[in-house]
Design a protein around this motif. Structure first.
Motif, short mmCIF file in Angstrom:
data_model
loop_
_atom_site.label_atom_id
_atom_site.label_comp_id
_atom_site.label_asym_id
_atom_site.label_seq_id
_atom_site.Cartn_x
_atom_site.Cartn_y
_atom_site.Cartn_z
N ASN A 1 0.82 -1.22 0.00
CA ASN A 1 0.00 0.00 0.00
C ASN A 1 0.85 1.26 0.00
O ASN A 1 0.44 2.28 -0.57
CB ASN A 1 -0.96 -0.01 1.19
N ARG A 2 2.01 1.22 0.62
CA ARG A 2 2.90 2.40 0.55
C ARG A 2 3.40 2.60 -0.87
O ARG A 2 3.49 3.74 -1.35
CB ARG A 2 4.06 2.25 1.53
N LEU A 3 3.74 1.50 -1.55
CA LEU A 3 4.16 1.61 -2.95
C LEU A 3 3.01 2.11 -3.81
O LEU A 3 3.19 2.95 -4.70
CB LEU A 3 4.66 0.25 -3.45
N THR A 4 1.81 1.61 -3.55
CA THR A 4 0.61 2.08 -4.25
C THR A 4 0.42 3.57 -4.04
O THR A 4 0.16 4.33 -5.00
CB THR A 4 -0.63 1.32 -3.74
N LEU A 5 0.55 4.03 -2.80
CA LEU A 5 0.35 5.45 -2.50
C LEU A 5 1.39 6.31 -3.20
O LEU A 5 1.08 7.43 -3.64
CB LEU A 5 0.39 5.67 -0.99
N SER A 6 2.61 5.81 -3.34
CA SER A 6 3.65 6.54 -4.06
C SER A 6 3.21 6.82 -5.50
O SER A 6 3.41 7.93 -6.02
CB SER A 6 4.96 5.75 -4.06
N ALA A 7 2.61 5.82 -6.14
CA ALA A 7 2.12 6.01 -7.52
C ALA A 7 0.92 6.95 -7.55
O ALA A 7 0.81 7.83 -8.41
CB ALA A 7 1.77 4.67 -8.14
N GLY B 1 -2.38 -1.59 -10.82
CA GLY B 1 -1.96 -2.77 -10.10
C GLY B 1 -0.76 -2.51 -9.22
O GLY B 1 -0.03 -1.54 -9.42
N ALA B 2 -0.58 -3.39 -8.24
CA ALA B 2 0.56 -3.28 -7.33
C ALA B 2 0.94 -4.67 -6.85
O ALA B 2 0.08 -5.46 -6.45
CB ALA B 2 0.23 -2.39 -6.14
N ILE C 1 12.96 -15.94 -15.74
CA ILE C 1 12.49 -14.60 -15.43
C ILE C 1 13.28 -13.97 -14.29
O ILE C 1 13.92 -14.65 -13.49
CB ILE C 1 10.99 -14.59 -15.07
N ASN C 2 13.22 -12.64 -14.23
CA ASN C 2 13.54 -11.88 -13.02
C ASN C 2 12.21 -11.38 -12.46
O ASN C 2 11.34 -10.96 -13.21
CB ASN C 2 14.41 -10.66 -13.33
N ILE C 3 12.05 -11.42 -11.17
CA ILE C 3 10.82 -10.91 -10.55
C ILE C 3 11.10 -9.50 -10.02
O ILE C 3 12.17 -9.21 -9.50
CB ILE C 3 10.32 -11.85 -9.44
N GLY C 4 10.11 -8.63 -10.17
CA GLY C 4 10.23 -7.26 -9.69
C GLY C 4 9.00 -6.84 -8.91
O GLY C 4 8.03 -7.61 -8.78
N GLU C 5 9.05 -5.63 -8.40
CA GLU C 5 7.90 -5.05 -7.69
C GLU C 5 7.56 -3.72 -8.34
O GLU C 5 8.43 -3.03 -8.87
CB GLU C 5 8.19 -4.87 -6.21
N ALA C 6 6.28 -3.38 -8.30
CA ALA C 6 5.84 -2.14 -8.95
C ALA C 6 4.44 -1.79 -8.53
O ALA C 6 3.65 -2.65 -8.09
CB ALA C 6 5.88 -2.29 -10.48
N ALA C 7 4.12 -0.52 -8.66
CA ALA C 7 2.75 -0.03 -8.59
C ALA C 7 2.56 0.95 -9.73
O ALA C 7 3.44 1.79 -9.99
CB ALA C 7 2.46 0.66 -7.26
N ALA C 8 1.45 0.83 -10.45
CA ALA C 8 1.14 1.75 -11.55
C ALA C 8 -0.36 1.92 -11.64
O ALA C 8 -1.10 0.93 -11.60
CB ALA C 8 1.70 1.23 -12.86
N PHE C 9 -0.80 3.17 -11.75
CA PHE C 9 -2.23 3.46 -11.79
C PHE C 9 -2.52 4.56 -12.80
O PHE C 9 -1.67 5.40 -13.09
CB PHE C 9 -2.73 3.89 -10.40
N MET C 10 -3.75 4.51 -13.33
CA MET C 10 -4.24 5.54 -14.23
C MET C 10 -5.62 5.99 -13.79
O MET C 10 -6.37 5.21 -13.18
CB MET C 10 -4.31 5.02 -15.67
N LEU C 11 -5.94 7.22 -14.09
CA LEU C 11 -7.30 7.74 -13.90
C LEU C 11 -7.96 7.76 -15.26
O LEU C 11 -7.50 8.43 -16.18
CB LEU C 11 -7.26 9.15 -13.30
#
Length: 400
Positions: A76-82, A190-191, A223-233
């Motif tokens: 959720n902190r990563l989500t909030l950053s996006a 998504g996050a 594969i390499n696994i990563g973490e991310a958050a990305a959102f659109m309005l």
């Protein structure tokens, strides 16, 4: 608002935080360099101590206030950053449409599992859970509820979890809600954050690489696994202030159900999803100027995707995988790659190059891997998941 055939869904704002970075300058720098220091070799994640490369969403994350302490997870902190990158447009939409006319749809596969892992570790050491740990933090619906609570949104909010196509299906759901007139705007994305559960799971499937992933190369080994958050309005209303204006033009999905974890070897479902996206967008293959491939760098996935792309597009459309710059972010993969497509279109960037060792295999050797400017005004992005759950999204400049 009445809808029309092939009506685009406009992107009013986009925010993301991944191994590519957390602001536009950083993202553009790493995209154009074809590398990022946040793809890191680590021994911290696999149970046997082996090395693997992970995509780390480095950099500062916002604090979550005491009011939402029960929602205070890394996811959720990563989500909030996006989200804070697009806070002003979100607030504007709430004021214009009302909190009950906005939906929140999130794709994830890990939710707050990493916090659950840390809580269990603390329990084993002290027989006490962290003060604010709540089981709900690792439920799939946690992040969509957090966003709704944080912004006071009372419209529909839910989570989709279909493995690596999760946040692609989010765009399809958003499109349907908007065109049905049920809401006026959607916060969609998504996050997913790094956790031992998924890294060791993929390691157990022998799908994880111990080095930087090598998409569409004959030498690829996982594969390499990563973490991310990305959102659109998203909204059906065209943003007056944006030039150029970028929209979701079409979306296609399929479920070939060939195998629980392996894709259909000929890419039957992948081809179906791409053709459906083209049909909905009212476009022909020659209208697509770039394909952001799923391109995981596993033997089976890249081979079937190359076959499917060649059948639909031939070898005249530039293709690359950006997973060497983000890692495979699982439930957030569609969203972070949609954000990359948005950056290319919105800022008119050079196309991402194919990042591998240059030794294409027999299946992908016919694909166009050249880095160049976008010569046709639409981009197709693929995401393919366990169980044959496939999604293709098309972003571009609407002709209206």
């Amino acid at each position: 608002m009445p809808t029309v055939p092939n009506q685009p869904v406009y992107i009013h704002a986009c925010g993301s935080h991944s191994a590519l970075g957390w602001n536009a300058d950083m993202i553009h720098q790493h995209l154009q360099a074809g590398s990022t220091p946040n793809m890191q070799l680590s021994r911290d994640w696999l149970n046997d101590g082996s090395e693997t490369v992970v995509g780390v969403a480095a950099g500062p994350l916002p604090e979550i206030s005491e009011q939402f302490a029960h929602q205070n997870t890394h996811n959720n902190r990563l989500t909030l950053s996006a989200l804070l990158q697009m806070d002003e447009p979100i607030q504007k939409a709430i004021k214009e449409y009302g909190a009950d006319r906005i939906a929140v749809i999130v794709g994830t596969s890990t939710s707050g599992i990493s916090d659950g892992e840390q809580a269990i570790s603390q329990w084993q050491q002290s027989q006490q859970l962290p003060q604010h740990f709540d089981y709900h933090q690792q439920e799939m619906a946690n992040t969509s509820r957090f966003i709704a609570e944080y912004y006071g949104i009372t419209g529909p909010n839910y989570t989709i979890s279909t493995a690596c196509s999760s946040s692609g299906r989010v765009f399809i759901s958003a499109q349907r809600l908007l065109k049905a007139g049920l809401v006026d705007a959607v916060i969609a994305g998504g996050a997913d954050t790094l956790c031992k559960l998924t890294l060791n799971g993929f390691y157990g499937l022998e799908a994880l690489s111990h080095q930087h992933c090598n998409p569409f190369s004959d030498n690829r080994d996982g594969i390499n696994i990563g973490e991310a958050a990305a959102f659109m309005l998203l909204s059906l209303e065209k943003p007056a202030e944006q030039q150029p204006c970028v929209a979701l033009m079409g979306a296609g999905d399929s479920s070939d159900a060939h195998h629980i974890s392996a894709p259909h070897p000929e890419g039957a479902g992948a081809e179906q999803a791409m053709r459906k996206a083209l049909k909905q967008a009212g476009l022909k293959p020659q209208n697509i100027g770039y394909i952001n491939a799923h391109g995981t760098a596993t033997k089976l996935n890249d081979a079937m995707e190359a076959k499917a792309i060649e059948r639909v597009f031939g070898n005249q459309t530039p293709v690359s995988s950006t997973k060497p710059l983000t890692g495979h972010t699982l439930g957030a993969a569609s969203a972070i790659e949609a954000a990359i497509c948005w950056h290319v279109l919105h800022y008119q960037l050079p196309l991402p190059a194919q990042i591998n060792d240059g030794k294409s295999d027999e299946f992908s050797i016919q694909l166009a891997h050249t880095q160049q400017t976008l010569e046709r005004p639409a981009i197709l992005s693929n995401s393919f998941a366990f169980g044959g759950n496939n999604v293709s999204l098309i972003f571009g400049y609407p002709n209206d």
